[in-house]
Design a protein around this motif. Structure first.
Motif, short mmCIF file in Angstrom:
data_model
loop_
_atom_site.label_atom_id
_atom_site.label_comp_id
_atom_site.label_asym_id
_atom_site.label_seq_id
_atom_site.Cartn_x
_atom_site.Cartn_y
_atom_site.Cartn_z
N ALA A 159 -26.59 50.64 -19.31
CA ALA A 159 -27.49 49.49 -19.43
C ALA A 159 -26.76 48.27 -18.91
O ALA A 159 -25.47 48.27 -18.76
N SER A 160 -27.54 47.42 -18.15
CA SER A 160 -26.81 46.29 -17.60
C SER A 160 -26.51 45.33 -18.67
O SER A 160 -27.36 44.95 -19.66
N VAL A 161 -25.24 44.74 -18.41
CA VAL A 161 -24.94 43.86 -19.61
C VAL A 161 -24.18 42.81 -19.00
O VAL A 161 -22.96 43.17 -18.34
N ASP A 162 -24.30 41.41 -18.85
CA ASP A 162 -23.59 40.32 -18.35
C ASP A 162 -23.09 40.77 -16.83
O ASP A 162 -21.96 40.63 -16.41
N GLY A 163 -24.26 41.19 -16.03
CA GLY A 163 -23.87 41.51 -14.62
C GLY A 163 -23.21 42.94 -14.19
O GLY A 163 -23.06 43.10 -13.05
N GLY A 164 -22.82 43.86 -15.35
CA GLY A 164 -22.11 44.92 -15.35
C GLY A 164 -23.09 45.86 -15.58
O GLY A 164 -24.10 45.69 -16.25
N MET A 165 -22.65 47.08 -15.42
CA MET A 165 -23.36 48.35 -15.90
C MET A 165 -22.44 49.15 -16.79
O MET A 165 -21.50 49.80 -16.38
N LEU A 166 -22.91 49.27 -17.96
CA LEU A 166 -22.04 49.93 -19.05
C LEU A 166 -22.70 50.98 -19.49
O LEU A 166 -23.84 51.34 -19.62
N LEU A 167 -21.88 52.03 -20.07
CA LEU A 167 -22.24 53.37 -20.62
C LEU A 167 -22.78 53.06 -21.83
O LEU A 167 -22.23 52.55 -22.69
N SER A 168 -24.17 53.50 -22.15
CA SER A 168 -24.70 53.18 -23.56
C SER A 168 -24.99 54.33 -24.41
O SER A 168 -25.02 54.45 -25.52
N HIS A 169 -25.14 55.65 -23.85
CA HIS A 169 -25.24 56.91 -24.56
C HIS A 169 -24.60 58.08 -23.61
O HIS A 169 -24.54 58.17 -22.39
#
Length: 171
Positions: free
Chosen positions: A152-162
């Motif tokens: 998921a995109s968070v604050d301009g980055g792409m983070l692993l959510s699951h």
């Protein structure tokens, strides 16, 4: 004093033109503006997701929550915020995970936010753990395995959510 027919015709035309201008103005106010370009393109999102995944897999000590925190959000962030067991606190890890393949399979946007789904094949054959301070061993019977993941995109980055291991052990 009676209104002459030419004056009456001019007034009628002026009212008609004025009415037309009002109607056109009202219609243009109702017209929707084109959607702004999304903050993420599919290629950018896929590249950012792969970069995040490789960094997350490359963490030297997977039990160190502080090392994982910059790469995770959602379910995984909650997992890393949970208290580690005493056994995990005493665990030593050596070796390196190798990403054999990464395949981004789905891209979606909602407004400025983006999500990416993907699959990866990981080789942990060089990973060894030591829980008791004496003996090193491989933690998996089959060190090559597949993963399914969500970003998921968070604050301009792409983070692993699951992150889940696939049911099929073959990559």
């Amino acid at each position: 004093m009676p209104i002459s027919s030419s004056l009456f015709g001019m007034l009628r035309r002026a009212l008609g033109v004025g009415s037309l201008a009002i109607v056109l103005g009202a219609l243009s106010a109702c017209a929707t503006e084109p959607d702004p370009n999304p903050a993420w393109t599919e290629e950018e999102a896929y590249a950012a997701a792969e970069e995040t995944f490789r960094a997350y897999i490359g963490i030297a000590d997977p039990t160190d929550d502080d090392s994982a925190r910059p790469y995770v959000t959602g379910d995984l962030a909650e997992l890393h915020e949970g208290e580690s067991s005493d056994e995990l606190k005493n665990m030593q890890v050596r070796g390196e995970s190798v990403v054999l393949s990464f395949d981004a399979t789905d891209f979606r946007t909602v407004g400025e936010h983006a999500t990416v789904s993907g699959q990866a094949c990981v080789d942990n054959s060089s990973i060894e753990v030591n829980l008791d301070g004496e003996e090193w061993y491989q933690p998996r019977e089959d060190p090559v395995f597949g993963l399914e993941m969500e970003f998921a995109s968070v604050d301009g980055g792409m983070l692993l959510s699951h992150l889940d291991e696939t049911a099929d052990d073959s990559c």
